[in-house]
Design a protein around this motif. Structure first.
Motif, PDB file in Angstrom:
ATOM      1  N   ILE A 168     -19.271 -78.046  14.069  1.00  0.00           N
ATOM      2  CA  ILE A 168     -20.319 -77.273  13.391  1.00  0.00           C
ATOM      3  C   ILE A 168     -19.777 -75.904  13.009  1.00  0.00           C
ATOM      4  O   ILE A 168     -19.988 -75.435  11.888  1.00  0.00           O
ATOM      5  CB  ILE A 168     -21.575 -77.150  14.280  1.00  0.00           C
ATOM      6  N   ARG A 169     -19.066 -75.249  13.932  1.00  0.00           N
ATOM      7  CA  ARG A 169     -18.494 -73.928  13.660  1.00  0.00           C
ATOM      8  C   ARG A 169     -17.549 -73.996  12.457  1.00  0.00           C
ATOM      9  O   ARG A 169     -17.603 -73.152  11.561  1.00  0.00           O
ATOM     10  CB  ARG A 169     -17.765 -73.385  14.878  1.00  0.00           C
TER      11      ARG A 169
ATOM     12  N   ILE B 242     -19.690 -74.458   9.262  1.00  0.00           N
ATOM     13  CA  ILE B 242     -20.378 -73.229   8.875  1.00  0.00           C
ATOM     14  C   ILE B 242     -19.366 -72.221   8.330  1.00  0.00           C
ATOM     15  O   ILE B 242     -19.652 -71.505   7.363  1.00  0.00           O
ATOM     16  CB  ILE B 242     -21.181 -72.636  10.053  1.00  0.00           C
ATOM     17  N   THR B 243     -18.181 -72.179   8.898  1.00  0.00           N
ATOM     18  CA  THR B 243     -17.127 -71.304   8.374  1.00  0.00           C
ATOM     19  C   THR B 243     -16.822 -71.680   6.929  1.00  0.00           C
ATOM     20  O   THR B 243     -16.689 -70.807   6.065  1.00  0.00           O
ATOM     21  CB  THR B 243     -15.851 -71.405   9.235  1.00  0.00           C
ATOM     22  N   ASP B 244     -16.735 -72.974   6.651  1.00  0.00           N
ATOM     23  CA  ASP B 244     -16.467 -73.437   5.293  1.00  0.00           C
ATOM     24  C   ASP B 244     -17.612 -73.062   4.351  1.00  0.00           C
ATOM     25  O   ASP B 244     -17.366 -72.649   3.211  1.00  0.00           O
ATOM     26  CB  ASP B 244     -16.235 -74.948   5.282  1.00  0.00           C
ATOM     27  N   ILE B 245     -18.840 -73.182   4.818  1.00  0.00           N
ATOM     28  CA  ILE B 245     -19.997 -72.797   3.996  1.00  0.00           C
ATOM     29  C   ILE B 245     -19.930 -71.304   3.670  1.00  0.00           C
ATOM     30  O   ILE B 245     -20.107 -70.902   2.519  1.00  0.00           O
ATOM     31  CB  ILE B 245     -21.322 -73.150   4.704  1.00  0.00           C
ATOM     32  N   VAL B 246     -19.659 -70.479   4.680  1.00  0.00           N
ATOM     33  CA  VAL B 246     -19.549 -69.032   4.466  1.00  0.00           C
ATOM     34  C   VAL B 246     -18.418 -68.742   3.481  1.00  0.00           C
ATOM     35  O   VAL B 246     -18.565 -67.929   2.565  1.00  0.00           O
ATOM     36  CB  VAL B 246     -19.337 -68.288   5.804  1.00  0.00           C
ATOM     37  N   HIS B 247     -17.301 -69.409   3.648  1.00  0.00           N
ATOM     38  CA  HIS B 247     -16.145 -69.243   2.756  1.00  0.00           C
ATOM     39  C   HIS B 247     -16.531 -69.539   1.303  1.00  0.00           C
ATOM     40  O   HIS B 247     -16.235 -68.759   0.393  1.00  0.00           O
ATOM     41  CB  HIS B 247     -15.014 -70.159   3.227  1.00  0.00           C
ATOM     42  N   ARG B 248     -17.200 -70.658   1.083  1.00  0.00           N
ATOM     43  CA  ARG B 248     -17.547 -71.068  -0.273  1.00  0.00           C
ATOM     44  C   ARG B 248     -18.630 -70.185  -0.887  1.00  0.00           C
ATOM     45  O   ARG B 248     -18.530 -69.795  -2.048  1.00  0.00           O
ATOM     46  CB  ARG B 248     -17.984 -72.531  -0.296  1.00  0.00           C
ATOM     47  N   VAL B 249     -19.657 -69.857  -0.119  1.00  0.00           N
ATOM     48  CA  VAL B 249     -20.776 -69.080  -0.661  1.00  0.00           C
ATOM     49  C   VAL B 249     -20.404 -67.612  -0.865  1.00  0.00           C
ATOM     50  O   VAL B 249     -20.707 -67.021  -1.898  1.00  0.00           O
ATOM     51  CB  VAL B 249     -22.012 -69.198   0.265  1.00  0.00           C
ATOM     52  N   ALA B 250     -19.735 -67.018   0.130  1.00  0.00           N
ATOM     53  CA  ALA B 250     -19.440 -65.585   0.080  1.00  0.00           C
ATOM     54  C   ALA B 250     -18.059 -65.277  -0.504  1.00  0.00           C
ATOM     55  O   ALA B 250     -17.698 -64.103  -0.621  1.00  0.00           O
ATOM     56  CB  ALA B 250     -19.561 -64.989   1.478  1.00  0.00           C
ATOM     57  N   CYS B 251     -17.314 -66.308  -0.836  1.00  0.00           N
ATOM     58  CA  CYS B 251     -15.965 -66.137  -1.415  1.00  0.00           C
ATOM     59  C   CYS B 251     -15.066 -65.286  -0.517  1.00  0.00           C
ATOM     60  O   CYS B 251     -14.293 -64.449  -0.997  1.00  0.00           O
ATOM     61  CB  CYS B 251     -16.049 -65.522  -2.809  1.00  0.00           C
ATOM     62  N   LEU B 252     -15.165 -65.525   0.782  1.00  0.00           N
ATOM     63  CA  LEU B 252     -14.305 -64.842   1.747  1.00  0.00           C
ATOM     64  C   LEU B 252     -13.167 -65.763   2.156  1.00  0.00           C
ATOM     65  O   LEU B 252     -13.387 -66.969   2.339  1.00  0.00           O
ATOM     66  CB  LEU B 252     -15.086 -64.467   3.014  1.00  0.00           C
ATOM     67  N   PRO B 253     -11.960 -65.226   2.325  1.00  0.00           N
ATOM     68  CA  PRO B 253     -10.874 -66.054   2.852  1.00  0.00           C
ATOM     69  C   PRO B 253     -11.231 -66.538   4.262  1.00  0.00           C
ATOM     70  O   PRO B 253     -11.779 -65.774   5.070  1.00  0.00           O
ATOM     71  CB  PRO B 253      -9.670 -65.113   2.889  1.00  0.00           C
ATOM     72  N   VAL B 254     -10.937 -67.785   4.540  1.00  0.00           N
ATOM     73  CA  VAL B 254     -11.273 -68.363   5.846  1.00  0.00           C
ATOM     74  C   VAL B 254     -10.700 -67.520   6.990  1.00  0.00           C
ATOM     75  O   VAL B 254     -11.366 -67.313   8.001  1.00  0.00           O
ATOM     76  CB  VAL B 254     -10.785 -69.828   5.944  1.00  0.00           C
TER      77      VAL B 254
ATOM     78  N   ASP C 220     -10.431 -64.469   7.238  1.00  0.00           N
ATOM     79  CA  ASP C 220     -11.191 -63.223   7.441  1.00  0.00           C
ATOM     80  C   ASP C 220     -12.534 -63.465   8.111  1.00  0.00           C
ATOM     81  O   ASP C 220     -13.243 -62.509   8.433  1.00  0.00           O
ATOM     82  CB  ASP C 220     -11.426 -62.510   6.106  1.00  0.00           C
ATOM     83  N   ILE C 221     -12.897 -64.718   8.301  1.00  0.00           N
ATOM     84  CA  ILE C 221     -14.206 -65.043   8.871  1.00  0.00           C
ATOM     85  C   ILE C 221     -14.074 -65.192  10.380  1.00  0.00           C
ATOM     86  O   ILE C 221     -13.704 -66.243  10.889  1.00  0.00           O
ATOM     87  CB  ILE C 221     -14.792 -66.323   8.229  1.00  0.00           C
ATOM     88  N   ASP C 222     -14.370 -64.108  11.079  1.00  0.00           N
ATOM     89  CA  ASP C 222     -14.343 -64.096  12.544  1.00  0.00           C
ATOM     90  C   ASP C 222     -15.711 -64.555  13.029  1.00  0.00           C
ATOM     91  O   ASP C 222     -16.724 -63.939  12.702  1.00  0.00           O
ATOM     92  CB  ASP C 222     -14.042 -62.678  13.036  1.00  0.00           C
ATOM     93  N   PRO C 223     -15.772 -65.636  13.805  1.00  0.00           N
ATOM     94  CA  PRO C 223     -17.065 -66.185  14.211  1.00  0.00           C
ATOM     95  C   PRO C 223     -17.881 -65.267  15.130  1.00  0.00           C
ATOM     96  O   PRO C 223     -19.060 -65.503  15.342  1.00  0.00           O
ATOM     97  CB  PRO C 223     -16.708 -67.495  14.913  1.00  0.00           C
ATOM     98  N   ASP C 224     -17.258 -64.217  15.642  1.00  0.00           N
ATOM     99  CA  ASP C 224     -17.972 -63.283  16.520  1.00  0.00           C
ATOM    100  C   ASP C 224     -18.435 -62.021  15.804  1.00  0.00           C
ATOM    101  O   ASP C 224     -19.111 -61.194  16.399  1.00  0.00           O
ATOM    102  CB  ASP C 224     -17.083 -62.889  17.705  1.00  0.00           C
ATOM    103  N   ARG C 225     -18.091 -61.877  14.535  1.00  0.00           N
ATOM    104  CA  ARG C 225     -18.488 -60.681  13.790  1.00  0.00           C
ATOM    105  C   ARG C 225     -19.824 -60.911  13.097  1.00  0.00           C
ATOM    106  O   ARG C 225     -20.144 -62.022  12.676  1.00  0.00           O
ATOM    107  CB  ARG C 225     -17.414 -60.313  12.774  1.00  0.00           C
ATOM    108  N   ASP C 226     -20.582 -59.845  12.973  1.00  0.00           N
ATOM    109  CA  ASP C 226     -21.876 -59.889  12.312  1.00  0.00           C
ATOM    110  C   ASP C 226     -21.676 -60.265  10.837  1.00  0.00           C
ATOM    111  O   ASP C 226     -20.898 -59.621  10.129  1.00  0.00           O
ATOM    112  CB  ASP C 226     -22.551 -58.524  12.435  1.00  0.00           C
ATOM    113  N   LEU C 227     -22.375 -61.296  10.400  1.00  0.00           N
ATOM    114  CA  LEU C 227     -22.184 -61.812   9.047  1.00  0.00           C
ATOM    115  C   LEU C 227     -22.509 -60.772   7.979  1.00  0.00           C
ATOM    116  O   LEU C 227     -21.770 -60.619   7.013  1.00  0.00           O
ATOM    117  CB  LEU C 227     -23.032 -63.061   8.837  1.00  0.00           C
ATOM    118  N   MET C 228     -23.602 -60.038   8.157  1.00  0.00           N
ATOM    119  CA  MET C 228     -23.990 -59.066   7.133  1.00  0.00           C
ATOM    120  C   MET C 228     -23.311 -57.715   7.324  1.00  0.00           C
ATOM    121  O   MET C 228     -22.802 -57.141   6.371  1.00  0.00           O
ATOM    122  CB  MET C 228     -25.509 -58.896   7.104  1.00  0.00           C
ATOM    123  N   ASN C 229     -23.315 -57.216   8.539  1.00  0.00           N
ATOM    124  CA  ASN C 229     -22.813 -55.862   8.775  1.00  0.00           C
ATOM    125  C   ASN C 229     -21.291 -55.777   8.816  1.00  0.00           C
ATOM    126  O   ASN C 229     -20.717 -54.805   8.330  1.00  0.00           O
ATOM    127  CB  ASN C 229     -23.403 -55.289  10.066  1.00  0.00           C
TER     128      ASN C 229
END
Length: 83
Positions: free
Chosen positions: A9-10, A13-25, A27-36
């Motif tokens: 699942i993690r 969800i990382t892949d979803i965040v990557h695709r929607v927000a156009c962030l490099p995988v 750079d997506i730290d699962p412990d960091r606040d998504l918005m802030n």
């Protein structure tokens, strides 16, 4: 079909965040606040939430941004609902 693991699942969800927000995988730290911390705007968060809900058939809380601020929180919530 077996229930997906928390790790699966993690990763999804990382892949979803990557695709929607156009962030490099990487750079997506699962412990960091998504918005802030990751600077994902509210419209992208709505798209991420809807995509995750559709994928897993789980309704995320209306206050997802407050109740589930990190990717790990979102993944754990979905995993708990599917268990």
């Amino acid at each position: 079909m077996p229930t997906p693991t928390l790790e699966e699942i993690r990763a999804d969800i990382t892949d979803i965040v990557h695709r929607v927000a156009c962030l490099p995988v990487e750079d997506i730290d699962p412990d960091r606040d998504l918005m802030n911390d990751l600077d994902i705007d509210s419209l992208s968060m709505v798209e991420i939430t809807v995509t995750a809900e559709d994928r897993y058939g789980v309704k995320l809380p209306d206050d997802t941004l407050d109740d589930l601020p990190t990717l790990n929180h979102v993944a754990a919530y979905i995993h708990g609902e599917l268990a």
